[in-house]
Design an enzyme around this catalytic site. Sequence first.
Site, short mmCIF file in Angstrom:
data_model
loop_
_atom_site.label_atom_id
_atom_site.label_comp_id
_atom_site.label_asym_id
_atom_site.label_seq_id
_atom_site.Cartn_x
_atom_site.Cartn_y
_atom_site.Cartn_z
N HIS A 54 0.84 -1.19 0.00
CA HIS A 54 0.00 0.00 0.00
C HIS A 54 0.88 1.25 0.00
O HIS A 54 2.10 1.19 0.16
CB HIS A 54 -0.93 -0.01 1.21
CG HIS A 54 -2.01 -1.05 1.11
ND1 HIS A 54 -3.04 -1.14 2.01
CD2 HIS A 54 -2.23 -2.04 0.21
CE1 HIS A 54 -3.84 -2.14 1.68
NE2 HIS A 54 -3.36 -2.71 0.59
N GLU A 56 1.31 3.72 2.08
CA GLU A 56 2.07 4.06 3.28
C GLU A 56 3.36 3.24 3.37
O GLU A 56 4.41 3.77 3.74
CB GLU A 56 1.21 3.80 4.53
CG GLU A 56 -0.02 4.68 4.62
CD GLU A 56 -1.25 4.04 4.02
OE1 GLU A 56 -2.35 4.26 4.55
OE2 GLU A 56 -1.13 3.30 3.01
N CYS A 79 -5.33 1.51 6.51
CA CYS A 79 -6.17 0.33 6.73
C CYS A 79 -5.86 -0.31 8.08
O CYS A 79 -4.77 -0.17 8.63
CB CYS A 79 -5.99 -0.67 5.60
SG CYS A 79 -4.32 -1.32 5.41
N CYS A 88 -1.73 -1.10 7.36
CA CYS A 88 -0.85 0.07 7.23
C CYS A 88 -0.71 0.83 8.54
O CYS A 88 0.34 1.44 8.79
CB CYS A 88 -1.37 0.99 6.13
SG CYS A 88 -1.21 0.28 4.48
N ALA A 160 -15.88 12.88 -34.02
CA ALA A 160 -14.90 11.81 -34.16
C ALA A 160 -15.57 10.54 -34.66
O ALA A 160 -16.75 10.29 -34.39
CB ALA A 160 -14.23 11.53 -32.81
N ARG A 173 -8.41 6.64 -21.23
CA ARG A 173 -8.68 5.22 -21.06
C ARG A 173 -7.79 4.54 -20.01
O ARG A 173 -8.24 3.63 -19.31
CB ARG A 173 -8.58 4.49 -22.40
CG ARG A 173 -7.23 4.56 -23.07
CD ARG A 173 -7.26 3.85 -24.44
NE ARG A 173 -7.56 2.45 -24.30
CZ ARG A 173 -8.58 1.83 -24.92
NH1 ARG A 173 -9.38 2.50 -25.72
NH2 ARG A 173 -8.76 0.55 -24.74
N THR A 185 -16.89 -4.00 -28.07
CA THR A 185 -15.91 -4.79 -27.35
C THR A 185 -15.55 -4.13 -26.02
O THR A 185 -15.79 -2.95 -25.81
CB THR A 185 -14.64 -5.00 -28.19
OG1 THR A 185 -14.10 -3.71 -28.54
CG2 THR A 185 -14.95 -5.79 -29.45
N PRO A 250 -15.49 20.87 -31.07
CA PRO A 250 -14.60 21.67 -31.92
C PRO A 250 -14.82 23.16 -31.70
O PRO A 250 -15.94 23.62 -31.49
CB PRO A 250 -15.01 21.27 -33.34
CG PRO A 250 -15.70 19.96 -33.20
CD PRO A 250 -16.38 20.00 -31.86
#
Length: 293
Positions: A54, A56, A79, A88, A160, A173, A185, A250
């Site tokens: 993690h 930390e 945690c 942690c 686009a 993405r 997909t 645009p």
Amino acid sequence: MATPNELTAMRRAIAISAQGLGTTSPNPPVGCVILDRDGVPVGEGYHLRKGDHHAEVNALTAAGERAEGGTAVVTLEPCNHQGRTPPCRQALIDAKVSRVLMAVMDPTSRGEGGAVVLEHAGIEVERGVLEQEALLVLGPWLHSLRTGRPHITWAYTVGANEDNGDQVVNELRHTYDLVLQRDGTIEEGVPDGHGKDVFRVPHLPLGDAPAKALDTLSEAGARTVLIEGSVNDTARLLAEAVDRLIIDVPGTPPSFKPTSAVDKCLTTRGGFELIGVRPLGSYVRLTAKRVRR
């Protein structure tokens, strides 16, 4: 009260926490900065994926002995349970830090919570430091916990198509667990980016009902999902579940007319509130969030 050095460290922790977007799920993206006893940054780290150390622990490892008597600045409450890695809060106690600042409290914290255990160990704890800024990164993860489904963003560039690509989707993405593409997909935002046995790319089809599709995405381990393209069967299926819109239109100032663009792109997607307008090369980016009543 947090000092100026500590606020700077928290903003740095928030910035590096974003490095885990798209790979940490189902865990949260967390960042941590360690300051020595004089307030000088001596270590930093973030959580990359479930099963890895993690934030930390990574920051404490970088700081070494300089963490003793210092301050840990972390974007999420440490945690308090033994999972694939040790808790942690114990790592912070063992490192003998004297103070811990946290931005957001962890609703999944076990027992009395990591913050309380730290206080019982004699460590000074300050909660809610730059919480709203930290939620820019942690907000979608918290949303997924609260709703039991992924936080969904629909993003596209006006005009686009599949031949010329989609600038906004290509840029975003890698910060999402799954990308639902315009051709139907599904891909990981970061290919093979998640931990083993904690995440999978769901099989198609998702189903013909929104609730079933959302369940399928959740069961795959996704906390965040990006839908690409303005013409998309998946977007139509999940339209009522979309939480955020990101649209590149645009035009550049002064030729760009925000009012007409907002009317065209947002009013047709009822229930959204515009929260951002900014120039981006030859486009203007509109960001809107769902207003749920």
